[in-house]
Design a protein around this motif. Structure first.
Motif, mmCIF file in Angstrom:
data_model
loop_
_atom_site.group_PDB
_atom_site.id
_atom_site.type_symbol
_atom_site.label_atom_id
_atom_site.label_comp_id
_atom_site.label_asym_id
_atom_site.label_seq_id
_atom_site.Cartn_x
_atom_site.Cartn_y
_atom_site.Cartn_z
ATOM 1 N N GLU A 70 0.829 -1.204 0.000
ATOM 2 C CA GLU A 70 0.000 0.000 0.000
ATOM 3 C C GLU A 70 0.862 1.251 0.000
ATOM 4 O OE1 GLU A 70 -1.924 3.507 1.314
ATOM 5 O OE2 GLU A 70 -0.542 2.426 2.629
ATOM 6 N N GLU A 73 1.952 1.829 -3.539
ATOM 7 C CA GLU A 73 0.868 2.337 -4.378
ATOM 8 C C GLU A 73 0.571 3.800 -4.050
ATOM 9 O OE1 GLU A 73 -3.505 0.834 -5.982
ATOM 10 O OE2 GLU A 73 -2.464 -0.275 -4.394
ATOM 11 N N TRP A 74 0.690 4.174 -2.785
ATOM 12 C CA TRP A 74 0.433 5.543 -2.324
ATOM 13 C C TRP A 74 1.417 6.550 -2.903
ATOM 14 C CZ3 TRP A 74 4.009 8.268 0.698
ATOM 15 C CH2 TRP A 74 3.555 9.473 1.264
ATOM 16 N N THR A 100 6.213 -7.314 -5.408
ATOM 17 C CA THR A 100 5.497 -6.233 -6.098
ATOM 18 C C THR A 100 4.922 -6.647 -7.455
ATOM 19 O OG1 THR A 100 7.537 -5.411 -7.153
ATOM 20 C CG2 THR A 100 6.968 -4.502 -4.988
ATOM 21 N N LEU A 103 1.300 -5.412 -8.236
ATOM 22 C CA LEU A 103 1.234 -3.984 -8.542
ATOM 23 C C LEU A 103 1.775 -3.712 -9.942
ATOM 24 C CD1 LEU A 103 2.392 -2.305 -5.194
ATOM 25 C CD2 LEU A 103 0.060 -2.512 -6.078
ATOM 26 N N TRP A 104 2.902 -4.352 -10.257
ATOM 27 C CA TRP A 104 3.515 -4.180 -11.586
ATOM 28 C C TRP A 104 2.555 -4.639 -12.687
ATOM 29 C CZ3 TRP A 104 4.609 -8.578 -14.594
ATOM 30 C CH2 TRP A 104 5.208 -8.298 -15.831
ATOM 31 N N ASN A 106 -0.549 -4.731 -12.772
ATOM 32 C CA ASN A 106 -1.709 -3.852 -12.913
ATOM 33 C C ASN A 106 -1.320 -2.412 -13.230
ATOM 34 O OD1 ASN A 106 -4.085 -5.577 -12.331
ATOM 35 N ND2 ASN A 106 -3.010 -5.923 -10.397
ATOM 36 N N LYS A 108 0.466 -0.330 -11.583
ATOM 37 C CA LYS A 108 0.431 0.583 -10.444
ATOM 38 C C LYS A 108 1.790 1.210 -10.126
ATOM 39 C CE LYS A 108 -3.911 -0.243 -9.345
ATOM 40 N NZ LYS A 108 -4.962 0.799 -9.409
ATOM 41 N N LEU A 109 2.854 0.690 -10.722
ATOM 42 C CA LEU A 109 4.197 1.204 -10.437
ATOM 43 C C LEU A 109 4.779 1.997 -11.599
ATOM 44 C CD1 LEU A 109 5.571 -2.010 -8.685
ATOM 45 C CD2 LEU A 109 4.704 0.074 -7.595
ATOM 46 N N LYS A 112 6.116 6.083 -11.715
ATOM 47 C CA LYS A 112 6.597 6.596 -10.432
ATOM 48 C C LYS A 112 8.050 7.027 -10.618
ATOM 49 C CE LYS A 112 3.494 3.859 -7.551
ATOM 50 N NZ LYS A 112 2.651 4.965 -7.077
ATOM 51 N N TRP A 141 9.518 -1.957 -13.662
ATOM 52 C CA TRP A 141 8.253 -1.360 -13.239
ATOM 53 C C TRP A 141 7.738 -0.332 -14.255
ATOM 54 C CZ3 TRP A 141 9.454 0.250 -7.488
ATOM 55 C CH2 TRP A 141 9.490 -0.899 -6.672
#
Length: 203
Positions: A70, A73-74, A100, A103-104, A106, A108-109, A112, A141
């Protein structure tokens, strides 16, 4: 909305933790929201006992909250730090990063902003290869990698262009030049993350 920065580190004797704290200070100077997190110690007790400084650091108790997915993701931007272990990041940190995949997958990273830092006990003990190994994860990522570079004159004396680093000769603790380099790295990370976040939100 202020920039959100995550600093994640593993530290065995406290040196990498000091670098992480200096980086946090630099990021906060920009007005960013910052989370400082560590990862779980997974080494066997027998291995820890072979190094009195490692044992003392473990015995001193919890140093900060454990990083979560989390937290990743934040964050808009993140800094990842580890002592060098045979030219790469410590397994404790790598184990967290290896979780991770979801997250990767989907996205989500992606996008960043990310930077890395490290410590070692010898001048040619793999500082640069450790930073590059951490950065390899960022590439996968789809993150935007921000090196420390030589953006300020101070860094020509103290810095490593790939990321902040410190050589702990004879168990020395990080010196002022090193901590200043990490402060600069934190400011640089938060500032560039702010630019990227603003651009992505159409500001």
């Amino acid at each position: 909305m202020s920039t959100r920065i995550l600093v994640v580190y593993y530290s065995a004797t406290g040196n990498t933790a000091q670098l992480a704290s200096a980086l946090v200070d630099g990021a906060r100077e920009t007005g960013a929201q910052v989370r400082l997190r560590t990862v779980a110690e997974t080494a066997p007790a027998a291995a820890i006992a072979t190094n009195p400084r490692w044992q003392a650091y473990v015995d001193s108790g919890s140093h900060t909250e454990l990083a979560t997915l989390e937290d990743l993701e934040w964050a808009d931007g993140l800094a990842v730090g580890s002592p060098t272990r045979f030219g790469g990041p410590a397994a404790q940190l790598k184990s967290f990063l290896d979780t991770t995949g979801g997250l990767w997958a989907n996205g989500k990273l992606a996008n960043k902003v990310a930077t890395s830092f490290t410590t070692a006990s010898t001048a040619h003990g793999g500082l640069e290869s450790t930073l590059l190994a951490i950065n390899n994860i960022f590439y996968h990522w789809g993150a935007i990698v921000v090196p420390l570079g030589y953006a300020e004159p101070h860094l020509l004396e103290s810095g490593n262009p790939y990321g902040g680093s410190f050589v702990s000769r004879k168990s020395a603790q990080p010196d002022k030049k090193t901590l200043e380099a990490l402060r600069i790295q934190g400011t640089r990370l938060a500032t560039i993350t702010g630019y990227v976040a603003a651009g992505m939100h159409g500001a």
